[in-house]
Enzyme design. Structure first.
Site, PDB file in Angstrom:
ATOM      1  N   ASP A 227       7.415 -19.365   3.867  1.00 37.27           N
ATOM      2  CA  ASP A 227       6.837 -19.681   2.564  1.00 37.27           C
ATOM      3  C   ASP A 227       6.995 -21.142   2.167  1.00 37.27           C
ATOM      4  OD1 ASP A 227       5.788 -19.593   0.078  1.00 37.27           O
ATOM      5  OD2 ASP A 227       7.226 -18.198  -0.789  1.00 37.27           O
TER       6      ASP A 227
ATOM      7  N   GLU B  29       3.686  -9.388  -3.061  1.00 37.72           N
ATOM      8  CA  GLU B  29       4.443  -9.707  -4.274  1.00 37.72           C
ATOM      9  C   GLU B  29       3.884  -8.996  -5.509  1.00 37.72           C
ATOM     10  OE1 GLU B  29       6.301 -13.995  -3.103  1.00 37.72           O
ATOM     11  OE2 GLU B  29       4.398 -14.071  -4.163  1.00 37.72           O
TER      12      GLU B  29
ATOM     13  N   GLU C 195       6.590 -27.243  -4.713  1.00 37.82           N
ATOM     14  CA  GLU C 195       7.460 -26.156  -5.153  1.00 37.82           C
ATOM     15  C   GLU C 195       8.850 -26.216  -4.517  1.00 37.82           C
ATOM     16  OE1 GLU C 195       5.757 -22.332  -4.346  1.00 37.82           O
ATOM     17  OE2 GLU C 195       7.510 -21.247  -5.084  1.00 37.82           O
TER      18      GLU C 195
ATOM     19  N   LYS D  46      -5.328 -12.477  -2.788  1.00 38.16           N
ATOM     20  CA  LYS D  46      -3.934 -12.160  -2.472  1.00 38.16           C
ATOM     21  C   LYS D  46      -3.780 -10.676  -2.746  1.00 38.16           C
ATOM     22  CE  LYS D  46       0.831 -13.131  -4.048  1.00 38.16           C
ATOM     23  NZ  LYS D  46       1.696 -14.091  -4.767  1.00 38.16           N
TER      24      LYS D  46
HETATM   25  C1  BDP Z   1       5.385 -18.470  -3.427  1.00 32.51           C
HETATM   26  C2  BDP Z   1       5.384 -18.890  -4.861  1.00 32.51           C
HETATM   27  C3  BDP Z   1       4.620 -17.931  -5.747  1.00 32.51           C
HETATM   28  C4  BDP Z   1       3.245 -17.703  -5.162  1.00 32.51           C
HETATM   29  C5  BDP Z   1       3.374 -17.246  -3.731  1.00 32.51           C
HETATM   30  C6  BDP Z   1       2.022 -17.119  -3.051  1.00 32.51           C
HETATM   31  O1  BDP Z   1       6.712 -18.973  -5.314  1.00 32.51           O
HETATM   32  O2  BDP Z   1       4.570 -18.481  -7.038  1.00 32.51           O
HETATM   33  O3  BDP Z   1       2.542 -16.780  -5.919  1.00 32.51           O
HETATM   34  O4  BDP Z   1       4.099 -18.188  -2.995  1.00 32.51           O
HETATM   35  O5  BDP Z   1       1.701 -17.997  -2.280  1.00 32.51           O
HETATM   36  O6  BDP Z   1       5.846 -19.554  -2.673  1.00 32.51           O
HETATM   37  O7  BDP Z   1       1.299 -16.161  -3.275  1.00 32.51           O
END
Ligand code: BDP
Length: 723
Positions: A385, A311, A413, A307
């Site tokens: 997401d 974020e 989630e 990743k």
């Molecule tokens: C989001 C989640 C987060 C993850 C992110 C991801 O809230 O905790 O780190 O996706 O997939 O939905 O990297």
């Protein structure tokens, strides 16, 4: 006279919660779908299969062939109360692979040669006393999969005559992604701590690790990414690699390879370099050395999941490099050992100021063809997401030269954590069966992912795990089915969600026809039910901030606009929905014709995606019902709650037909589920009503509290957040 003892009994009877008054015994869910409970001796299944259980043979001497023998012995003793392993000549069940298979059964050699390394054949040959079952494969892992398939057929009461089977996986890489941190916290995990006890590894091998590998092998999962995509660099430290090796050694007989999520800045964090720029020789060398060190410990290490520039995670973008440049550097290091890179497309950057659902495509489509051949780009099923429902990500079908690997979320989630009764099979199926039209009609997402549309060198599917230390693994018995269906669909993307649900119910709960019919039915409608009371008609991203627990469509003040619910639903007094059509942000342009045109017009957009793609007035007429948009929204929110109440009622009617502990666990969760479904309905209805000014139709119950009450709720300790 009432004695003290009698008084005490009266006290216990009336004042103790009933769950404490009795000890609940029996199946608690630990054994998952590999229960192998004793069959009724009078049953056809018993008489059909008992001869094979009494006389079986497994060829070969590998650790996998031992794993097969162990499983058969355990399973047959459970199912039939007896099991005899014999020498090959006399066996009625023969499981052989490789040269043994083709030498002993040359008549099947051609069929075998058409199968890949993980495929298997199951044949029933001969008549009467001479009848045999053969499980044949090219490798021991193929034989393992064939053995589990045979056991599944027995567990689900399949007629012996239907045993002629040929199967092989349609995707190469079928992996779980654990979002597990080294401190055992699981990000977005709702089933307790991480099952990896890093502190006691590498010496202490928990029985759970073996049972985990068995469960995965039984559904064809052949890899596991042990740690969170928000990776901690410590995983690459020599002492941690020893721990990873211990897990890899444990899983190897079951065909489960180990992968790691890596932090892109590891050369700085671990290696003390002053940069992690992928074009710098010293950085490349650091990764090469690290990879060599890993393969020294784990010769069949699978590779990396990354990743990057998402974020807050570091990535090649920090140095002005592309995702391809970052991925290729790692791919070059892994290539000599056969390792692969799974590079995530879950990126959205603030600076670009482009609508969020469009960003992954904008970023990755132009890079098609620039990745090394051992890189797969891992894409979430939808463009935003893991919402309760999303249209498929337009990246599927857009990259002839770069394998797109599916990423589904198994953990819940956005779908009720671990208390909502939701089977994800129909949701996965909906995505996989949608046509991308990438090469004309029939180019479904499933076909793209499995390499049937473009001839990808590698194909794969990843599922974000819902597994934790809870006794029942997934926090809720029914949610075990999501792990199960993920494996089955990764193996065969076009398998029917219903067939898989039936298998799961039979193997996990009961073969009783009433249970099978009733639970399968509930499971099959459960996803739609959840969408109804959470995000009907294409609404999305209206959950609570941070923890994502419960509804919060009113939130409008976060660090970024595209984190706020109001950005996504755009409700005002005039209407609701996000205009992503050509008159709006035009994300529909990322889809191919004729889907693009279909989505461009509210009249032809599937109603389930209406507000995803269109902003419509509250009195817009809904085609299927003739209701106004406002009334339809209300109808669906209320329907969802009714459907949840129905799940509880139907489940209660099965009391006595399901092991008590399993029954009670689901029953208790159903109570929470109903409360939370009402919470979603009432909070969303009141909030949207505050904008639309429309009344809640008279025949519908009024919300229990006012909007302020729902807005005031806080959940600082909701599970699954951050670190
Ligand atoms: C989001 C989640 C987060 C993850 C992110 C991801 O809230 O905790 O780190 O996706 O997939 O939905 O990297």
């Amino acid at each position: 006279m009432t004695t003290i003892k009698q008084l005490l009994l009266i006290y216990i009877f009336f004042f103790f919660p009933s769950s404490l008054a009795s000890i609940i015994s029996g199946e608690d869910g630990y054994r998952l779908w590999l229960k192998y409970d004793r069959l009724n001796q009078q049953s056809i299944t018993f008489t059909n299969y008992v001869p094979f259980a009494q006389s079986w043979y497994v060829g070969g001497h590998s650790a996998t062939s031992k794993a097969i023998s162990d499983e058969l012995e355990y399973a047959f003793n459970g199912l039939f109360g007896k099991s005899h392993r014999v020498v090959q000549q006399n066996a009625k069940l023969v499981i052989v692979y490789g040269a043994d298979a083709t030498t002993l059964y040359p008549q099947h050699a051609r069929q075998l040669s058409r199968l890949n390394d993980e495929g298997y054949l199951i044949k029933i040959v001969g008549q009467g006393q001479k009848q045999k079952v053969l499980v044949l494969a090219n490798t021991d892992i193929g034989a393992l999969y064939g053995s589990y398939a045979l056991l599944r057929k027995i567990q689900t009461g399949t007629n012996k005559a239907a045993l002629n089977l040929e199967s092989q996986p349609q995707t190469d890489i079928r992996v779980l992604n654990h979002w597990d941190n080294p401190n055992r916290h699981v990000e977005r995990g709702y089933s307790g701590q991480s099952i990896w006890n890093w502190h006691k590894l590498p010496t202490y091998i928990d029985q759970r690790y073996i049972d985990y590998a068995r469960a995965n092998a039984s559904i064809g999962i052949n890899g596991t990414v042990l740690n969170n995509v928000n990776a901690n660099a410590i995983m690459l430290r020599p002492d941690y690699l020893k721990k990873v090796k211990a897990l890899a050694d444990t899983f190897r007989p079951y065909g489960v390879k180990v992968y790691l999520s890596v932090k892109f800045s590891s050369p700085q964090l671990l290696g003390g370099l002053d940069t992690s720029d992928p074009v710098k020789t010293k950085v490349q060398q650091w990764w090469k050395d690290k990879v060599a060190e890993i393969y020294q410990e784990i010769p069949d290490f699978g590779g990396f999941l990354v990743k990057a520039n998402s974020e807050g995670q570091p990535g090649p973008g920090d140095y002005g490099r592309t995702h391809a440049e970052g991925a290729n550097m790692l791919a070059d290091a892994l290539k000599p050992y056969g390792g692969i890179v799974m590079w995530r497309a879950f990126v959205y950057a603030n600076e670009k100021n482009e609508e969020r659902s469009k960003q992954a495509y904008s970023e990755f489509k132009p890079l098609d063809g620039q990745f090394r051949d051992n890189v797969l780009v891992q894409v979430k099923n939808g463009p935003i997401d893991f919402q309760p429902r999303e249209p498929y990500s337009p990246l599927f079908g857009a990259t002839p030269n770069t394998p797109m690997m599916m990423e589904f979320q198994i953990t819940m989630e956005y779908l009720g954590f671990s208390t909502h009764f939701v089977y994800l099979g129909p949701m996965y199926e909906e995505v996989l069966k949608t046509d991308t039209y990438a090469k004309g009609q029939g180019s479904t997402v499933g076909k793209v992912v499995s390499g049937g549309v473009f001839p990808y060198k590698y194909t794969g599917m990843a599922g974000v795990s819902n597994i934790g230390m809870d006794r029942n693994w997934t926090g809720h018995i029914i949610l075990q089915s999501n792990w199960f269906v993920f494996g089955r669909m990764a193996w065969q993307p076009d398998v029917s969600a219903e067939e898989v649900a039936q298998d799961w119910v039979k193997m996990t709960l009961s073969n009783n026809q009433k249970v099978v019919d009733s639970v399968t039915k509930l499971m099959m409608s459960s996803h739609e039910t959840t969408v109804n009371y959470m995000t009907p008609l294409g609404l999305h991203h209206i959950m609570g901030t941070g923890h994502h627990y419960g509804p919060a469509p009113w939130v409008d003040n976060l660090g970024r606009a595209d984190w706020t619910p109001v950005y996504y639903h755009r409700a005002t007094k005039d209407g609701i929905g996000f205009n992503r059509s050509p008159s709006g942000v035009n994300s529909v342009a990322q889809y191919l014709s004729p889907y693009r045109e279909l989505l461009s017009n509210p009249d032809t957009t599937p109603e389930k995606f209406l507000l995803w793609f269109h902003h419509l007035p509250w009195d817009y007429k809904i085609k299927s019902s003739g209701r106004s948009l406002w009334d339809e929204l209300a109808h669906r929110y209320y329907l969802g709650v009714e459907q949840v109440a129905n799940i509880g009622e139907q489940w209660n009617a099965l009391e006595g037909l399901i092991a008590e502990s399993q029954f009670r666990q689901v029953q208790m969760s159903n109570l929470i589920h109903l409360q939370e479904a009402k919470w979603w309905r009432d909070a969303c209805m009141l909030y949207f009503q505050s904008l639309s000014g429309k009344p809640i139709p008279d025949d519908l119950a009024k919300p229990q509290h006012d909007l302020k009450y729902y807005q005031s709720l806080t959940f600082p300790y909701a599970p699954g957040q951050g670190h």
